[in-house]
Structures are given as C-alpha cells and as structure tokens.
Design a protein around this motif. Structure first.
Motif, PDB file in Angstrom:
ATOM      1  N   GLN A  83      -2.547   4.458   1.741  1.00  0.00           N
ATOM      2  CA  GLN A  83      -1.720   3.539   1.266  1.00  0.00           C
ATOM      3  C   GLN A  83      -0.169   4.155   1.575  1.00  0.00           C
ATOM      4  OE1 GLN A  83      -1.908   3.317  -3.070  1.00  0.00           O
ATOM      5  NE2 GLN A  83      -0.246   3.016  -3.399  1.00  0.00           N
ATOM      6  N   SER A  84      -0.602   5.377   1.615  1.00  0.00           N
ATOM      7  CA  SER A  84       1.192   6.112   2.224  1.00  0.00           C
ATOM      8  C   SER A  84       1.179   5.591   3.860  1.00  0.00           C
ATOM      9  CB  SER A  84       1.050   7.743   1.876  1.00  0.00           C
ATOM     10  OG  SER A  84       0.499   7.652   0.867  1.00  0.00           O
ATOM     11  N   LEU A  85       0.146   5.391   4.170  1.00  0.00           N
ATOM     12  CA  LEU A  85       1.009   4.920   5.611  1.00  0.00           C
ATOM     13  C   LEU A  85       1.402   3.061   5.814  1.00  0.00           C
ATOM     14  CD1 LEU A  85      -2.171   5.716   7.572  1.00  0.00           C
ATOM     15  CD2 LEU A  85      -0.190   7.066   8.116  1.00  0.00           C
ATOM     16  N   GLY A  86       0.674   2.625   4.877  1.00  0.00           N
ATOM     17  CA  GLY A  86       1.267   1.321   4.618  1.00  0.00           C
ATOM     18  C   GLY A  86       2.547   1.211   4.241  1.00  0.00           C
ATOM     19  N   GLU A  87       2.886   2.195   2.879  1.00  0.00           N
ATOM     20  CA  GLU A  87       3.970   2.060   2.951  1.00  0.00           C
ATOM     21  C   GLU A  87       5.560   3.162   3.878  1.00  0.00           C
ATOM     22  OE1 GLU A  87       4.057   4.851  -0.857  1.00  0.00           O
ATOM     23  OE2 GLU A  87       3.545   3.442  -2.240  1.00  0.00           O
ATOM     24  N   VAL A  88       5.022   4.094   4.562  1.00  0.00           N
ATOM     25  CA  VAL A  88       5.430   4.207   5.795  1.00  0.00           C
ATOM     26  C   VAL A  88       5.678   3.209   6.598  1.00  0.00           C
ATOM     27  CG1 VAL A  88       5.684   6.188   7.938  1.00  0.00           C
ATOM     28  CG2 VAL A  88       5.044   6.382   5.229  1.00  0.00           C
ATOM     29  N   GLU A  89       4.427   2.491   7.123  1.00  0.00           N
ATOM     30  CA  GLU A  89       4.789   1.502   7.428  1.00  0.00           C
ATOM     31  C   GLU A  89       6.579   0.403   7.837  1.00  0.00           C
ATOM     32  OE1 GLU A  89       1.854  -1.916   9.952  1.00  0.00           O
ATOM     33  OE2 GLU A  89       1.291  -0.924   8.384  1.00  0.00           O
ATOM     34  N   GLN A  90       5.705   0.321   6.047  1.00  0.00           N
ATOM     35  CA  GLN A  90       6.906  -0.373   5.830  1.00  0.00           C
ATOM     36  C   GLN A  90       8.464   0.085   5.778  1.00  0.00           C
ATOM     37  OE1 GLN A  90       7.041  -3.884   4.411  1.00  0.00           O
ATOM     38  NE2 GLN A  90       4.265  -3.902   5.056  1.00  0.00           N
ATOM     39  N   ARG A  91       8.641   0.972   5.394  1.00  0.00           N
ATOM     40  CA  ARG A  91       9.106   2.042   5.819  1.00  0.00           C
ATOM     41  C   ARG A  91      10.649   2.075   7.264  1.00  0.00           C
ATOM     42  NH1 ARG A  91       9.383   7.144   1.255  1.00  0.00           N
ATOM     43  NH2 ARG A  91       8.452   5.721  -0.283  1.00  0.00           N
ATOM     44  N   VAL A  92       9.472   2.217   7.797  1.00  0.00           N
ATOM     45  CA  VAL A  92      10.105   2.346   9.303  1.00  0.00           C
ATOM     46  C   VAL A  92      10.676   0.407   9.875  1.00  0.00           C
ATOM     47  CG1 VAL A  92       8.962   2.163  11.888  1.00  0.00           C
ATOM     48  CG2 VAL A  92       8.003   4.009  10.123  1.00  0.00           C
ATOM     49  N   ILE A  93       9.338  -0.030   9.424  1.00  0.00           N
ATOM     50  CA  ILE A  93       9.796  -1.690   9.878  1.00  0.00           C
ATOM     51  C   ILE A  93      11.737  -1.864   8.583  1.00  0.00           C
ATOM     52  CG2 ILE A  93       9.169  -4.546   9.364  1.00  0.00           C
ATOM     53  CD1 ILE A  93       6.294  -3.394   9.369  1.00  0.00           C
ATOM     54  N   SER A  94      11.406  -1.451   7.697  1.00  0.00           N
ATOM     55  CA  SER A  94      12.724  -1.684   7.052  1.00  0.00           C
ATOM     56  C   SER A  94      13.990  -1.057   7.721  1.00  0.00           C
ATOM     57  CB  SER A  94      12.889  -1.379   5.487  1.00  0.00           C
ATOM     58  OG  SER A  94      14.319  -1.967   5.182  1.00  0.00           O
TER      59      SER A  94
END
Length: 279
Positions: A83-94
């Motif tokens: 879940q944390s990696l998913g949130e980090v991935e979304q932040r990176v994309i943003s």
C-alpha cells in the motif's frame, strides 16, 4: 512310652508340613508381589510415556500456531508495504506530471523573456539612435521646429505644444540622404490641422539644408490608398504643381485656377495630361 514318641514324630511331621505349606505360600506371595510390582512398574512406565507424546504433539501444535501467527504478521506487513509503495508510486506520477507542467511553464516564460529582451534591445537601439537635429529630445525639437518652418507668427510666436515625439526605427540614413520619419503627437487638434494646411501651402520645406515633409500619421489602410498617388505626386512636384490630400485619401491637385479632387490615380493622371503637365 513308644506311643508318645510316635505322636511327637507325627507332630513334627505335621509341623514340617505346615511349615512347608507356609513357606510355599510365602513363596507364592512373594512371587505374586513381585508380579504385582512388575505390573505396576509396567503400568507406571506406560503412564509416563503417554503424557510425553501428548506434550510433543501439543508442542508441535503450539509451534504451528506460532509459525502461522508469524506468517500472518508478515503478510500484514507486506500488505502495508504494498500500500505504501502504491502511494509512493502515485506521488511519483503526480510529481512527474507537475514537473512536466512546470517545464512547459518555464519554457513559456523563457520564450516571453527572450521576446522582452529583444524588445528591450530594440528600445535601447531607438534610444541610442535618437541623434541628429533633435539632439536626444525629439519632443522639444518638434515643438520649436514647426513654428520655424511654417512661420512663428502663425503660432503666436510660441512653441507648439507636443505631447510626445519619437523617431521611427529604421537604419540610420546617410548624411546627405533623405531625413528619417519622426512621429509627433500634437496636443491640440486645431493646431494639427493648421500645421497640415500650412505645410501644403509652403511646400517644399527645408530645415538647415534638409528637406522636410509634413503629413498626418494615418492607419495602414489609408496609407495604402494614398500610396497609389505616389507617382502623380512626384510628377506634380517636378512640374511645380500644387497637390495634396484631403482626409482621408482624397487627392487634391491645382493647375492654375483649376482645382480638382480625385479618388482614382488614373483620373488624376488624365487630368494632368489634359493640362499638359510634364512628366
């Protein structure tokens, strides 16, 4: 006497037999006791082995439970990490999207700054190019030059009020070349009309040996209409014939007492031919 002895012997024999029976019974008792003790020992051994197996199985079950618990905790931790990696991935994309937008904005700003820099260089060039007769102050030059050209008495012997004036940005002319264009905004409209009328009557104009032309600053469409009469105007000036324009683009020409207006250069040219004005 003998009979009693016999009884004693029988008694001894009976005693011996009893004793033997007792001994045999004692032997049987001892053997039975040993058997009972052995049985109890075997039973006790069986009882000692049974709890050991139970304990082992209980320990194994407990170990399995502990392992399962550890795996559950591990799976929960892995799920949290995912879940944390998913949130980090979304932040990176943003963040990447924001960076792309910022790069676009920065490029637009760079382009705008480049245009401003070019305009600044052009303005600096205009400032540096304020040379010649106006001596860096075109507004003051126009204010004093117009009365000198057209007659100071026509302006009550006062300078003409000019809001602002500036040269047109073109390549510097040679010393003996034609004067460059200078645009001036006259404060009073009536004074502007007076200047245009006087410049037409007093044509040609000269200032310190340089030929001066005064004409209204018109829009591109009107200028294009007037430019159609350039050849006619050149012919008129060469022949000393008075000509000019009535606002916005009506050509006026006077040959002697005959004054005509034209909106078509061909008609004006035919009129000059009829009046035998030389080319």
């Amino acid at each position: 006497m003998g009979k009693p002895q016999k009884n004693k012997s029988a008694e001894k024999q009976t005693t011996t037999d009893v004793t033997s029976d007792e001994a045999s019974a004692s032997t049987r008792l001892d053997a039975s006791s040993r058997l009972d003790a052995s049985s109890r020992l075997d039973a006790s051994s069986d009882q000692d082995e049974a709890p050991t197996r139970t304990n082992i199985m209980a320990a194994i079950n407990q170990l399995n439970q502990n392992v399962d618990s550890k795996f559950e905790l591990l799976n929960a931790s892995i799920a949290g990490l995912k879940q944390s990696l998913g949130e980090v991935e979304q932040r990176v994309i943003s963040t990447e999207g924001g960076l792309n937008e910022h790069e676009t904005q920065i490029k637009a700003l760079d382009d705008q700054c480049s245009r401003w820099a070019e305009e600044a260089r052009s303005l600096n060039g205009r400032v540096d190019d304020l040379e010649g007769m106006e001596k860096g102050n075109p507004t003051d030059f126009v204010s004093k030059c117009i009365p000198a050209l057209l007659g100071e008495d026509n302006f009550d012997n006062k300078p003409v009020k000019v809001d602002r004036a500036h040269r047109v940005r073109v390549r510097a002319a040679a010393t003996d070349g034609p004067p460059r264009q200078l645009i001036a905004r006259i404060h009073h409209d009536s004074v502007k009309e007076l200047i245009l009328r006087l410049s037409s009557h007093k044509f040609p104009l000269q200032h310190e040996g340089a030929r001066i032309f005064i004409f209204p600053d018109l829009g591109p469409a009107v200028m294009k209409q007037r430019q159609q009469f350039d050849n006619i105007r050149t012919r008129c000036r060469s022949a000393g014939v008075r000509c000019g324009f009535r606002h916005p683009a009506t050509f006026v020409v006077s040959v002697g007492e005959d004054k005509r207006t034209f909106n078509n250069p061909k008609d004006a040219e035919k009129f000059l031919d009829d009046k035998q004005v030389s080319r």
